[in-house]
Design a protein around this motif. Structure first.
Motif, PDB file in Angstrom:
ATOM      1  N   ASP A   1       0.846  -1.118  -0.177  1.00 36.13           N
ATOM      2  CA  ASP A   1      -0.010  -0.066  -0.065  1.00 36.13           C
ATOM      3  C   ASP A   1       0.992   1.370   0.081  1.00 36.13           C
ATOM      4  OD1 ASP A   1      -2.633  -0.892  -0.135  1.00 36.13           O
ATOM      5  OD2 ASP A   1      -2.770  -1.241   2.162  1.00 36.13           O
ATOM      6  N   MET A   2       1.929   1.281   0.832  1.00 35.40           N
ATOM      7  CA  MET A   2       2.736   2.693   0.990  1.00 35.40           C
ATOM      8  C   MET A   2       3.454   2.782  -0.348  1.00 35.40           C
ATOM      9  SD  MET A   2       4.055   1.770   4.971  1.00 35.40           S
ATOM     10  CE  MET A   2       5.151   3.260   5.136  1.00 35.40           C
ATOM     11  N   VAL A   3       3.954   1.650  -1.132  1.00 29.33           N
ATOM     12  CA  VAL A   3       4.597   2.102  -2.179  1.00 29.33           C
ATOM     13  C   VAL A   3       3.600   2.434  -3.356  1.00 29.33           C
ATOM     14  CG1 VAL A   3       6.163   0.822  -4.330  1.00 29.33           C
ATOM     15  CG2 VAL A   3       6.708   0.308  -1.841  1.00 29.33           C
ATOM     16  N   LYS A   4       2.659   1.838  -3.465  1.00 26.57           N
ATOM     17  CA  LYS A   4       1.402   1.993  -4.611  1.00 26.57           C
ATOM     18  C   LYS A   4       1.111   3.595  -4.179  1.00 26.57           C
ATOM     19  CE  LYS A   4       0.283  -2.188  -6.003  1.00 26.57           C
ATOM     20  NZ  LYS A   4      -0.841  -3.437  -6.141  1.00 26.57           N
ATOM     21  N   CYS A   5       1.058   3.966  -3.006  1.00 20.31           N
ATOM     22  CA  CYS A   5       0.575   5.475  -2.565  1.00 20.31           C
ATOM     23  C   CYS A   5       1.757   6.499  -3.230  1.00 20.31           C
ATOM     24  CB  CYS A   5       0.378   5.402  -1.280  1.00 20.31           C
ATOM     25  SG  CYS A   5      -1.024   4.841  -0.589  1.00 20.31           S
ATOM     26  N   MET A   6       3.069   6.022  -3.206  1.00 19.71           N
ATOM     27  CA  MET A   6       4.229   6.736  -3.796  1.00 19.71           C
ATOM     28  C   MET A   6       3.780   6.779  -5.225  1.00 19.71           C
ATOM     29  SD  MET A   6       7.514   6.024  -1.898  1.00 19.71           S
ATOM     30  CE  MET A   6       7.750   5.797  -0.051  1.00 19.71           C
ATOM     31  N   LEU A   7       3.312   5.556  -5.993  1.00 22.12           N
ATOM     32  CA  LEU A   7       3.236   5.558  -7.411  1.00 22.12           C
ATOM     33  C   LEU A   7       2.220   6.617  -8.111  1.00 22.12           C
ATOM     34  CD1 LEU A   7       3.980   1.832  -8.052  1.00 22.12           C
ATOM     35  CD2 LEU A   7       5.592   3.557  -7.850  1.00 22.12           C
ATOM     36  N   LEU A   8       1.266   6.924  -7.160  1.00 24.96           N
ATOM     37  CA  LEU A   8       0.119   7.714  -7.435  1.00 24.96           C
ATOM     38  C   LEU A   8       0.377   9.119  -7.355  1.00 24.96           C
ATOM     39  CD1 LEU A   8      -2.487   5.692  -5.472  1.00 24.96           C
ATOM     40  CD2 LEU A   8      -2.491   5.681  -7.673  1.00 24.96           C
ATOM     41  N   CYS A   9       1.505   9.691  -6.973  1.00 24.00           N
ATOM     42  CA  CYS A   9       1.873  10.940  -6.966  1.00 24.00           C
ATOM     43  C   CYS A   9       2.630  11.549  -8.035  1.00 24.00           C
ATOM     44  CB  CYS A   9       2.846  11.224  -5.552  1.00 24.00           C
ATOM     45  SG  CYS A   9       1.794  11.162  -4.041  1.00 24.00           S
ATOM     46  N   ASN A  10       2.133  12.725  -8.616  1.00 21.72           N
ATOM     47  CA  ASN A  10       3.045  13.691  -9.500  1.00 21.72           C
ATOM     48  C   ASN A  10       3.232  12.844 -10.758  1.00 21.72           C
ATOM     49  OD1 ASN A  10       3.314  15.701  -7.681  1.00 21.72           O
ATOM     50  ND2 ASN A  10       5.110  14.511  -6.691  1.00 21.72           N
ATOM     51  N   CYS A  11       2.105  11.980 -11.181  1.00 24.74           N
ATOM     52  CA  CYS A  11       2.419  11.261 -12.540  1.00 24.74           C
ATOM     53  C   CYS A  11       1.001  10.835 -13.003  1.00 24.74           C
ATOM     54  CB  CYS A  11       3.149  10.088 -12.446  1.00 24.74           C
ATOM     55  SG  CYS A  11       2.352   8.548 -11.618  1.00 24.74           S
ATOM     56  N   GLN A  12       0.778  10.635 -14.129  1.00 20.76           N
ATOM     57  CA  GLN A  12      -0.397  10.215 -14.951  1.00 20.76           C
ATOM     58  C   GLN A  12      -0.897   8.741 -14.634  1.00 20.76           C
ATOM     59  OE1 GLN A  12       1.609  11.280 -18.295  1.00 20.76           O
ATOM     60  NE2 GLN A  12       1.042  13.452 -18.097  1.00 20.76           N
ATOM     61  N   TRP A  13      -2.108   8.420 -14.715  1.00 15.62           N
ATOM     62  CA  TRP A  13      -2.565   6.961 -14.585  1.00 15.62           C
ATOM     63  C   TRP A  13      -1.922   6.088 -15.304  1.00 15.62           C
ATOM     64  CZ3 TRP A  13      -4.253   4.252 -10.694  1.00 15.62           C
ATOM     65  CH2 TRP A  13      -4.946   3.202 -11.041  1.00 15.62           C
ATOM     66  N   PRO A  14      -1.664   6.096 -16.356  1.00 13.94           N
ATOM     67  CA  PRO A  14      -0.991   4.914 -17.189  1.00 13.94           C
ATOM     68  C   PRO A  14       0.242   4.666 -16.643  1.00 13.94           C
ATOM     69  CG  PRO A  14      -2.133   6.386 -18.800  1.00 13.94           C
ATOM     70  CD  PRO A  14      -2.131   6.853 -17.579  1.00 13.94           C
ATOM     71  N   ARG A  15       0.964   5.804 -16.367  1.00 15.56           N
ATOM     72  CA  ARG A  15       2.442   5.529 -16.011  1.00 15.56           C
ATOM     73  C   ARG A  15       2.250   4.975 -14.563  1.00 15.56           C
ATOM     74  NH1 ARG A  15       7.525   9.493 -14.869  1.00 15.56           N
ATOM     75  NH2 ARG A  15       8.719   7.872 -14.080  1.00 15.56           N
ATOM     76  N   THR A  16       1.551   5.246 -13.722  1.00 12.93           N
ATOM     77  CA  THR A  16       1.092   4.509 -12.485  1.00 12.93           C
ATOM     78  C   THR A  16       1.073   3.149 -12.685  1.00 12.93           C
ATOM     79  OG1 THR A  16       0.215   6.479 -11.244  1.00 12.93           O
ATOM     80  CG2 THR A  16      -0.222   4.364 -10.471  1.00 12.93           C
ATOM     81  N   LEU A  17       0.038   2.871 -13.581  1.00 11.87           N
ATOM     82  CA  LEU A  17      -0.003   1.166 -13.962  1.00 11.87           C
ATOM     83  C   LEU A  17       1.216   0.629 -14.543  1.00 11.87           C
ATOM     84  CD1 LEU A  17      -3.536   1.467 -15.848  1.00 11.87           C
ATOM     85  CD2 LEU A  17      -3.146   0.637 -13.480  1.00 11.87           C
ATOM     86  N   ASN A  18       1.835   1.400 -15.150  1.00 15.97           N
ATOM     87  CA  ASN A  18       3.048   0.609 -15.742  1.00 15.97           C
ATOM     88  C   ASN A  18       4.191   0.541 -14.659  1.00 15.97           C
ATOM     89  OD1 ASN A  18       2.196   0.112 -18.268  1.00 15.97           O
ATOM     90  ND2 ASN A  18       2.628   2.241 -18.975  1.00 15.97           N
ATOM     91  N   MET A  19       4.248   1.559 -13.744  1.00 11.42           N
ATOM     92  CA  MET A  19       5.314   1.523 -12.783  1.00 11.42           C
ATOM     93  C   MET A  19       5.057   0.009 -11.765  1.00 11.42           C
ATOM     94  SD  MET A  19       6.518   5.307 -11.682  1.00 11.42           S
ATOM     95  CE  MET A  19       4.782   5.968 -11.290  1.00 11.42           C
ATOM     96  N   ALA A  20       3.661  -0.055 -11.377  1.00 13.39           N
ATOM     97  CA  ALA A  20       3.427  -1.221 -10.554  1.00 13.39           C
ATOM     98  C   ALA A  20       3.577  -2.348 -11.212  1.00 13.39           C
ATOM     99  CB  ALA A  20       1.868  -1.013 -10.286  1.00 13.39           C
ATOM    100  N   ARG A  21       3.317  -2.402 -12.520  1.00 17.94           N
ATOM    101  CA  ARG A  21       3.576  -3.761 -13.213  1.00 17.94           C
ATOM    102  C   ARG A  21       4.939  -4.056 -13.456  1.00 17.94           C
ATOM    103  NH1 ARG A  21       2.204  -7.154 -17.750  1.00 17.94           N
ATOM    104  NH2 ARG A  21       3.966  -7.560 -18.925  1.00 17.94           N
ATOM    105  N   ALA A  22       5.827  -3.088 -13.730  1.00 16.94           N
ATOM    106  CA  ALA A  22       7.282  -3.134 -13.691  1.00 16.94           C
ATOM    107  C   ALA A  22       7.979  -3.705 -12.398  1.00 16.94           C
ATOM    108  CB  ALA A  22       8.031  -1.922 -13.971  1.00 16.94           C
ATOM    109  N   LEU A  23       7.543  -3.176 -11.183  1.00 14.39           N
ATOM    110  CA  LEU A  23       8.022  -3.780 -10.033  1.00 14.39           C
ATOM    111  C   LEU A  23       7.715  -5.099 -10.031  1.00 14.39           C
ATOM    112  CD1 LEU A  23       7.269  -0.789  -7.713  1.00 14.39           C
ATOM    113  CD2 LEU A  23       9.468  -1.823  -8.134  1.00 14.39           C
ATOM    114  N   CYS A  24       6.368  -5.565 -10.327  1.00 12.75           N
ATOM    115  CA  CYS A  24       6.069  -7.053 -10.410  1.00 12.75           C
ATOM    116  C   CYS A  24       6.801  -7.839 -11.397  1.00 12.75           C
ATOM    117  CB  CYS A  24       4.460  -7.167 -10.537  1.00 12.75           C
ATOM    118  SG  CYS A  24       3.676  -6.459  -9.158  1.00 12.75           S
ATOM    119  N   GLU A  25       7.109  -7.501 -12.413  1.00 15.03           N
ATOM    120  CA  GLU A  25       8.078  -7.863 -13.450  1.00 15.03           C
ATOM    121  C   GLU A  25       9.626  -8.187 -12.800  1.00 15.03           C
ATOM    122  OE1 GLU A  25       6.308  -6.382 -17.696  1.00 15.03           O
ATOM    123  OE2 GLU A  25       8.147  -5.458 -16.857  1.00 15.03           O
TER     124      GLU A  25
END
Length: 454
Positions: free
Chosen positions: A154-178
């Motif tokens: 939750d804490m990391v994903k809340c960071m991913l939601l800041c100062n960027c656009q939704w498609p990039r948020t999705l891609n950053m989360a996916r990249a971490l799981c990759e």
């Protein structure tokens, strides 16, 4: 243990609905979560242990699929499979308990959560009676807001939601799981290459080394991928151009701006080393990685350093997540202030991110406000506000639902999204990236083509 023994069951309250509980927040759209609109089931990997923060227990995950059978709606069916082979694993009682605890956390199935649901619905009815007008969407709202199986995620994903656009948020989360899959399936020598060996003063040399490490990793993953079976349950197709967006989870935060964000030069996603994703990485899996490598591999920008410091603080024992979460069992303003102060001491947790984390923990009396909140209040309530006045105006509108102001606000905002995009639980995974500001207007939303799933 036979196949039939790899199925766990979890009793439910009479009013619980899995679809409503999962598809209640944009976190359900972020990897490694995968909601299936046809079967109305949630699939993702889960850890076999709840003690991954600061111990040497190896990170072992299994794939789970959670559904609410029509023939038995008062219990959840949790199918468990080995991530590698897809076969039914042999689970100890401790491992079963760990899996059930993570499912309960995601879906907010504790006694305190059940009490919050009842109290919120009671207050909604009370306000409707006093005002002589009922908001059907608020009455229908489940009272549960989906979250991750662990506070760290939750804490990391809340960071991913800041100062960027939704498609990039999705891609950053996916990249971490990759990356988590890569760390689990590459040789130990490659994992060791992630550990920084160069002093901070030799930045240019370290960047050259990181580039070589990334190339080496890509090569090894390609070899691994060629010799492994394709796992369609883990293969996701979330791509797309980065657009100005309105996020369906925690919206883009323009208030909590960061000068580091202005220096991010990468606006496209780096090529993926593989098309397989694993679990969300644990603190220990991230703690020893090189910051430059992590930033480049997952397109995290300045967030890489903050995520690493969080992971390292947890592994070193300086940040006690279990203690933080256990504290919220005593819901009070004093407890909230204590947790808010503790979170404020962690690098990267400004007001917006901090308030989002506190919502994930279970505090609903403070609304995390940003530019999307300002837009919503203007469009729905005809209230003009600024970053300095938005919190006051939001309280004047939703204060009557205390201590559940956020749930009232969120049910209204989620209803707004579904009026424009249709029922989000029926949206195909590949269309999540369409939820952007450019598609929010009525004229534009008519042009958005939704992939048919039936």
């Amino acid at each position: 243990m036979g196949m039939e023994e790899s199925v766990l069951k979890l009793p439910l309250a009479e009013t619980f609905n899995l679809e409503a509980a999962v598809c209640s927040h944009g976190l359900f759209m972020m990897s490694p979560n995968r909601w299936d609109p046809l079967s109305r089931s949630l699939s993702r990997p889960l850890h076999l242990s709840n003690s991954l923060d600061n111990t040497d227990i190896p990170s072992v995950s299994v794939d789970v699929t959670i559904c609410q059978p029509q023939q038995d709606p008062h219990s959840l069916r949790i199918e468990v499979r080995n991530s590698a082979s897809g076969s039914a694993p042999s689970l100890s009682q401790e491992q079963q308990d760990a899996l059930l605890a993570q499912v309960k956390r995601m879906l907010r199935l504790s006694e305190a959560d059940e009490r919050n649901v009842r109290d919120f619905k009671r207050i909604v009815r009370q306000v409707a009676q006093e005002e002589g007008e009922e908001s059907q969407y608020m009455t229908d709202f489940s009272g549960r807001v989906f979250r991750s199986p662990t506070l760290f995620e939750d804490m990391v994903k809340c960071m991913l939601l800041c100062n960027c656009q939704w498609p990039r948020t999705l891609n950053m989360a996916r990249a971490l799981c990759e990356l988590q899959w890569e760390l689990q399936h590459c040789s130990p020598s490659i994992s060791e290459d992630f550990i920084p060996q160069t002093p901070a003063g030799k930045e240019s040399k370290r960047r050259q080394k990181v580039s070589k490490v990334a190339s080496k990793l890509t090569s090894r993953i390609a070899e691994s991928k060629a010799s492994s079976e394709d796992d369609m349950n883990l293969k996701l197709d979330c791509t797309g151009a980065l657009e100005e967006n309105v996020q369906p989870s925690f919206p883009r935060n323009d208030i909590e701006s960061d000068l580091h964000g202005l220096n991010e030069l990468s606006t496209t996603d780096p090529p993926s080393a593989c098309d397989r994703i694993g679990n969300f990485p644990s603190p220990r899996e991230l703690a020893n990685l090189d910051e430059s490598f992590l930033a480049k591999r997952c397109n995290l920008g300045y967030r890489a350093g903050r995520i690493l410091k969080l992971a390292q603080g947890i592994v070193d024992g300086q940040i006690q997540l279990r203690e933080l979460e256990d504290t919220c069992n005593e819901a009070s303003l004093t407890t909230y202030n204590k947790l808010a102060e503790q979170l404020s001491q962690i690098n990267g947790f400004g007001p917006f991110t901090r308030n989002n984390v506190l919502v994930c923990i279970g505090f609903y009396h403070v609304i995390p406000t940003d530019s999307e909140t300002i837009r919503h209040l203007k469009q729905v309530h005809a209230r003009n506000c600024t970053s300095k006045t938005v919190q006051i105006i939001a309280e004047s509108i939703y204060g009557k639902y205390s201590p559940f102001q956020f749930l009232a606000y969120w049910s209204e905002l989620w209803h707004f999204y579904e009026k424009r995009f249709g029922k989000l639980s029926e949206m195909p995974y590949s269309d999540y990236k369409l939820i952007t500001a450019s598609n929010m207007g009525i004229k534009n939303i008519r042009k958005v083509k939704r992939t048919k799933i039936f």
